[in-house]
Design an enzyme around this catalytic site. Structure first.
Site, PDB file in Angstrom:
ATOM      1  N   SER A 579      49.954  -8.557  83.266  1.00 40.57           N
ATOM      2  CA  SER A 579      50.132  -7.543  82.233  1.00 40.57           C
ATOM      3  C   SER A 579      51.534  -7.619  81.651  1.00 40.57           C
ATOM      4  O   SER A 579      52.481  -8.050  82.326  1.00 40.57           O
ATOM      5  CB  SER A 579      49.912  -6.145  82.815  1.00 40.57           C
ATOM      6  OG  SER A 579      50.276  -5.140  81.880  1.00 40.57           O
ATOM      7  N   TYR A 592      51.401   0.965  88.948  1.00 37.81           N
ATOM      8  CA  TYR A 592      50.737  -0.119  88.227  1.00 37.81           C
ATOM      9  C   TYR A 592      51.732  -1.184  87.814  1.00 37.81           C
ATOM     10  O   TYR A 592      51.529  -2.393  88.021  1.00 37.81           O
ATOM     11  CB  TYR A 592      50.024   0.454  87.000  1.00 37.81           C
ATOM     12  CG  TYR A 592      49.275  -0.564  86.175  1.00 37.81           C
ATOM     13  CD1 TYR A 592      48.042  -1.048  86.593  1.00 37.81           C
ATOM     14  CD2 TYR A 592      49.809  -1.037  84.974  1.00 37.81           C
ATOM     15  CE1 TYR A 592      47.346  -1.991  85.834  1.00 37.81           C
ATOM     16  CE2 TYR A 592      49.124  -1.965  84.205  1.00 37.81           C
ATOM     17  CZ  TYR A 592      47.899  -2.441  84.638  1.00 37.81           C
ATOM     18  OH  TYR A 592      47.222  -3.367  83.888  1.00 37.81           O
TER      19      TYR A 592
END
Length: 702
Positions: A579, A592
């Site tokens: 990501s 996250y």
């Protein structure tokens, strides 16, 4: 309705009645139901025809036209577009220009001068075999029971006695114009016969109507099969009796799953191959027998069989309970076997080749037999590998039948070579579409039931790979698998439930892949979830879940697949879907974002460790892929919208506007980035990061 024991009677009077008056439609109907029974003919084998009177579009006169299965088709799935239609008189008149056996191949081009229907499929080499027989409907089939008699040492005598002279006999000859003339001569010498047996090849039967032809074919095959059944074990035990016992089924599957990637590596020394495994009872009976060592080297008899299975199989001299966990030791045992096989195939080529023979093809075996365990087959794609296994089972059936009533005889090696390296076969191979970029590759994409994972798996399949779909959600996975089967066919996909935090499920998924396809080439660690909370609101449960799925899941899958990639010794790719958040610090993203950073560095570490084994490890960094993604479930969208001070509905536009390119990122964009890494152009690239985020300057790696 007639009753048969050894073939399926599938004729439906109501369906056939609806086709009355259309002989071509009846030909297709007959062909399809014949091809639906592998005991009658194997996939792609044999052909069927009918002769009808049609209006000549040029003269308006009635002319006799033969409709016949075109080159490369399969009667079980035959449609009108797969037929060739030829003026029968013109085809027969080619006898006037035929120059003999040495000039057989030139006749095939002349078939084109006989075409009646301009939409015709290319006529096959078997066209004159049907054309010189006068019957309205003709079947040329490759039933195991008939070929067993045709390949028996006393086949001609058995045929004469079994059918009281009502079935003729023509000795083996390569299909072509001359063989058509020989069939005509056989009929002229034996008026009133109902069919002709072709030595080592197959069966011709006929009738005045589609139904009469169908029944005649079934009756002859049934008689052959019944005769063989009555003789099994009478002269001597089947295949000389049992020498080896099979492992229990679960142990066979375990051994096969361990061995398949290693065998695949050897068989992929020239190009990537896809594997298939079967422990069918007929296979086990043969490979566990005393006659295996005598019969296997003889090869097959029917041309269709050895064209797909090669001149002979490779028989492994491994104990069925061999410890297959010692990969390097196992390779050392197998390497001489493969070198010996390649040497045998090279000698076969060199001793049989002609001045104009095509170059030698892949020297590796197609069929590998493991006594006590089963049979492996390897080919350019899954369908070809599966069909090769089916053909070798056909060959086993033929050997079993021939040995029961006489003695099995294979084609002489020169005859086999002349079929395998036939210039017409080579031309057919050259006309086939070029392989796609991922042809021969096996891809496992975690979390491929939807969203990014599904898009990646779909891209892999579109580019020629076979895919192992998996997901933690059974319903979502089932729907995805059905979609893939519809678009890519049943041979291109398998599915398995997979929780990437469960080591047992990971092992089972890789076992499934190895049994179905022979191993793994591409692993995409995509499975994920997201939690967006401030540091005060984050719980240990949240933290553990994120790290279990994202970091430990990536680690466990990579760890489990590494021995397979090393065992194959043909390199591979591991792609980690990470990501933008691995590089960019933002609010409400403590768990996250840090887990994604761990994934990124874990990727670098794996690239460093696996590089010497030609295993590339690269990273794709998406951002804000909203479409069909599980990542937006569970409050993530609300959390991100809150963090940025916008509504959930405004998120896509918000994310696009903050990028340099002002673009919304879709799952297909991530799939294309993955393909860029594995498609062949970046095969010397590892440890890299490819951002697919529309351009977020804060996420620039350098």
């Amino acid at each position: 309705m007639k009753t048969y024991k050894h073939v399926n009677y599938l004729w439906d009077d109501e369906k056939a009645q609806a086709l009355q008056g259309d002989e071509v439609a009846l030909l297709l109907y007959r062909s399809n139901i014949l091809g639906a029974d592998l005991r009658i003919t194997n996939y792609g084998g044999g052909n069927t025809s009918c002769k009808v009177w049609e209006k000549d579009p040029l003269t308006g006169e009635q002319v006799e036209v033969m409709w016949i299965k075109g080159s490369g088709g399969d009667i079980g799935t035959l449609k009108k577009s797969g037929l060739a239609a030829l003026y029968l008189k013109r085809l027969r008149n080619l006898e006037n220009v035929y120059r003999g056996l040495e000039h057989e191949d030139e006749m095939v081009e002349l078939f084109n001068h006989c075409i009646y229907d301009l939409a015709s499929k290319a006529p096959s080499i078997d066209t004159p075999l049907h054309g010189f027989l006068p019957f309205k409907h003709i079947d040329h089939l490759h039933p195991d029971a008939a070929i067993a008699i045709a390949a028996a040492k006393d086949g001609k005598k058995i045929t004469q006695e079994l059918f009281n002279g009502t079935i003729g006999w023509v000795d083996w000859q390569r299909p072509g114009f001359d063989l058509g003339l020989q069939l005509r001569a056989c009929l002229e010498e034996n008026p009133g016969i109902r069919g002709i047996m072709l030595g080592s090849h197959g069966l011709f039967t006929w009738g005045d109507t589609a139904y009469e032809c169908y029944i005649n074919s079934l009756d002859v095959i049934e008689a052959c099969a019944s005769y063989l059944e009555d003789n099994f074990g009478k002269k001597r035990p089947v295949f000389g009796g049992q020498k080896e016992t099979s492992l229990p089924q679960d142990e066979r599957a375990s051994q096969a799953a361990k061995l398949a990637p290693i065998l695949r590596g050897f068989c992929s020394s020239e190009r990537h191959m896809i594997g298939h495994f079967t422990d069918d009872e007929r296979v086990l009976e043969f490979i566990n027998s005393n006659d295996l060592e005598r019969l296997a080297p003889l090869g097959t008899s029917c041309p269709d069989h050895f064209l797909r299975t090669k001149i002979q199989p490779l028989v492994l001299n491994l104990d069925k309970s061999e410890n297959l966990d010692d990969v390097e030791g196992l390779k050392a045992k197998l390497s001489p076997l493969f070198e010996e096989y390649r040497g045998m195939y090279t000698q076969y080529y060199e001793s049989c080749k002609h001045d104009n023979s095509p170059a030698i093809r892949d020297k590796n075996p197609v069929i590998v037999l493991y006594p006590g365990v089963g049979m492996f087959s390897f080919a350019k794609d899954k369908q070809t590998a599966r069909v090769a296994a089916e053909f070798y089972i056909n060959a086993i059936n033929v050997m079993k039948g021939a040995e029961a009533v006489s003695e099995y005889t294979a084609l002489p090696r020169q005859e086999a070579f002349d079929i395998e390296y036939w210039l017409l076969e080579e031309a057919k191979l050259q006309r086939m579409p070029k392989p796609k970029a991922l042809s021969g590759k096996i891809a496992l994409v975690t979390g491929s039931g939807g969203g990014i994972g599904k898009a990646i798996a779909k891209k892999m399949a579109q580019e020629g790979a076979v895919v192992v779909l998996n997901d933690i959600n059974a319903e979502r996975l089932a729907e995805c698998e059905q979609e893939f089967v519809t678009h890519f066919g049943k041979d291109a996909v398998i599915s398995t439930l997979l929780d990437v935090t469960d080591e047992a499920q990971i092992r089972e998924a890789l076992k499934t892949a190895s049994l179905a396809f022979g191993g793994i080439d591409i692993v995409v660690n995509n499975a994920g979830l997201s939690i967006s909370k401030s540091i005060e609101d984050h719980t240990q449960k949240d933290w553990n879940l994120l790290y279990d799925v994202l970091v430990k899941g990536q680690f466990l899958v990579t760890q489990a697949v590494t021995p397979i990639l090393k065992g194959q010794h043909i390199g591979g790719d591991i792609l980690n879907i990470v990501s933008k958040n691995a590089l960019v610090s933002g609010p409400n993203n403590i768990g996250y974002g840090s887990a994604k950073a761990a994934q990124l560095h874990l990727s670098r570490l794996c690239a460093a460790e696996l590089g010497p084994f030609k295993v590339r490890v690269n990273v794709v960094n998406p951002d804000a892929v909203i479409s069909d993604s599980n990542i937006w479930a569970g409050g993530w969208a609300e959390g991100r919208a809150k963090a940025y001070g916008v509504t959930v509905e405004e998120l896509p536009a918000y994310y696009a506007k903050r990028t340099l390119l002002n673009e919304i990122i879709l799952p297909e964009d991530i799939a294309n980035a993955c393909f860029a890494f594995v498609g062949g152009l970046l095969h010397k690239s590892t440890g890299n990061v490819l951002n697919v985020d529309g351009g977020v300057a804060m996420a620039f790696v350098r």
